[in-house]
Design a protein around this motif. Structure first.
Motif, short mmCIF file in Angstrom:
data_model
loop_
_atom_site.label_atom_id
_atom_site.label_comp_id
_atom_site.label_asym_id
_atom_site.label_seq_id
_atom_site.Cartn_x
_atom_site.Cartn_y
_atom_site.Cartn_z
N GLN A 1 14.56 76.62 78.68
CA GLN A 1 14.26 77.86 77.98
C GLN A 1 12.95 77.44 76.99
O GLN A 1 13.35 76.95 75.94
CB GLN A 1 15.07 78.65 77.48
CG GLN A 1 16.11 79.39 78.57
CD GLN A 1 17.39 80.02 77.61
OE1 GLN A 1 18.14 79.45 76.99
NE2 GLN A 1 17.38 81.34 78.06
N SER A 2 11.88 78.09 76.97
CA SER A 2 10.60 77.74 76.27
C SER A 2 10.87 78.14 74.75
O SER A 2 10.31 77.62 73.88
CB SER A 2 9.38 78.21 76.69
OG SER A 2 9.44 79.58 76.90
N LEU B 1 11.61 75.53 71.94
CA LEU B 1 10.33 75.00 71.31
C LEU B 1 10.09 75.48 69.91
O LEU B 1 9.51 74.93 69.25
CB LEU B 1 9.17 75.11 72.16
CG LEU B 1 9.18 74.35 73.69
CD1 LEU B 1 7.85 74.92 74.39
CD2 LEU B 1 9.37 72.86 73.49
N THR C 1 9.34 75.03 82.39
CA THR C 1 10.05 75.49 81.77
C THR C 1 10.62 76.83 82.71
O THR C 1 10.23 76.85 83.86
CB THR C 1 9.60 76.37 80.54
OG1 THR C 1 8.38 77.29 81.19
CG2 THR C 1 8.77 75.43 79.67
N GLU D 1 10.04 79.84 82.39
CA GLU D 1 9.08 80.71 82.64
C GLU D 1 7.98 80.39 83.45
O GLU D 1 7.16 81.10 83.97
CB GLU D 1 8.59 81.32 81.37
CG GLU D 1 9.46 82.11 80.31
CD GLU D 1 10.36 81.13 79.45
OE1 GLU D 1 10.28 79.79 79.82
OE2 GLU D 1 10.99 81.32 78.35
N VAL E 1 5.37 71.72 79.90
CA VAL E 1 5.32 71.13 78.65
C VAL E 1 5.10 69.67 79.06
O VAL E 1 6.22 68.98 79.68
CB VAL E 1 6.39 71.50 77.62
CG1 VAL E 1 6.33 70.82 76.44
CG2 VAL E 1 6.41 72.96 77.47
#
Length: 315
Positions: free
Chosen positions: A13-14, A17, A49, A51, A55
């Motif tokens: 899950q971003s 971050l 991610t 979504e 990254v």
């Protein structure tokens, strides 16, 4: 300088971050760079991610980090066995090991939570307990620290955990300055509940929401059905009926829950004596507050204040 490694793996899950921003602001707030942060994965390179965007990361390598943080994913899926094995050896190389949200499942799979206290997102508590019965899960806490292991609840609670790490490393004033810069009202203490009374009641209409907001902003004053009904722009009879239909409880019970929530927060984040807290939250006297706490928590205010570590200062 403190080194921080943030471990990610496919489908993470971003929002995890977000903890990196806390360390970024810690550097901006310091005369010298306080943190060196690296996002790492098993092989390095881009990691996707949940979504859909990726990254860029560095490979794990053999070196250790002062603080190692593990993110989680929506479905509590575990990363590769290679990453699990890396984490099993982490306590020998890292001073502090932490997880954000369902990252607790990863730490548990590596055996790092065995016999320890921990927390994770409330929606996955039963799954966690069934999978790892030897972990004492503190399901109603934002984050939990047990020795060198830190675990946090939902994704936003990862920010609270990161701020607590900065507070431990650099002091309270630095953590507060970062919270202000991030437009966070205050760093929430780890002992605070994951839940909010207003969210739990979940009123459907704007009128009931207006009345509850009015009550919470004016807890120090006596709140009658008439004043709440006026805030909702309803007659007292209509208000009582609609309120019970939407929340499943009476206005009086709801107000008591709001007061209990506010009083507990004051105990966990301030050094006010019990009498002052009772007055400021509308209970009027300590006995009324004691009875309300016993109904809500099965504990007296004094017991909760002692657990928060504020009792000596309050005395």
């Amino acid at each position: 300088m403190h080194t921080v490694g943030l471990i990610v793996y496919p489908n993470f899950q971003s929002l995890g971050l977000a903890v990196t921003t806390v360390f970024e602001y810690a550097n901006l707030n310091s005369k010298e760079k306080a943190y060196e942060l690296t996002i790492v994965s098993e092989h390095g390179g881009p990691v996707r991610t949940s979504e859909g965007f990726s990254v860029n990361t560095e490979p794990l390598g053999d070196g250790g980090f002062d603080t190692l943080i593990v993110t989680g994913d929506n479905d509590c899926r575990l990363p590769s066995q290679t990453l699990i094995e890396f984490l099993k050896r982490a306590p020998e190389r890292s001073r502090r090991i932490a997880s954000v949200c369902t990252g607790a499942f990863v730490l548990a799979a590596a055996g790092l939570l065995e016999g320890k206290r921990a927390t994770t997102h409330w929606a996955h508590v039963r799954t966690f307990e069934n999978s790892y019965p030897n972990v004492t899960l503190d399901e109603d806490r934002i984050f939990v620290v047990d020795g060198q292991i830190w675990t946090s609840a939902g994704m936003s609670a990862g920010i609270d955990l990161a701020l607590a790490i900065v507070e431990r490393d650099l002091g309270l004033e630095t953590a507060r300055a970062i919270a202000r810069k991030m437009v966070i009202y205050q760093r929430r203490d780890g002992g605070q509940s994951q839940f909010s009374v207003l969210l739990d009641m979940d009123p459907k209409s704007d009128r009931v929401q207006m009345a509850l907001s009015f009550a919470r902003e004016n807890l120090a004053n006596e709140r009658s059905i008439e004043t709440l009904a006026e805030a909702a722009r309803l007659s007292p009879r209509q208000f009582s009926r609609v309120f019970r239909e939407e929340t499943g409880q009476t206005p009086a019970k709801a107000i008591e829950r709001l007061r209990v929530e506010a009083a507990r927060l004051m105990m966990e984040t301030s050094r006010h004596p019990i009498e002052v807290i009772a007055r400021e939250t509308g209970f009027g006297d300590r006995e009324r507050m004691r009875q309300a706490f016993l109904r809500a928590f099965g504990q007296s205010p004094q017991a909760i204040q002692r657990a928060s570590g504020m009792v000596e200062a309050a005395a």
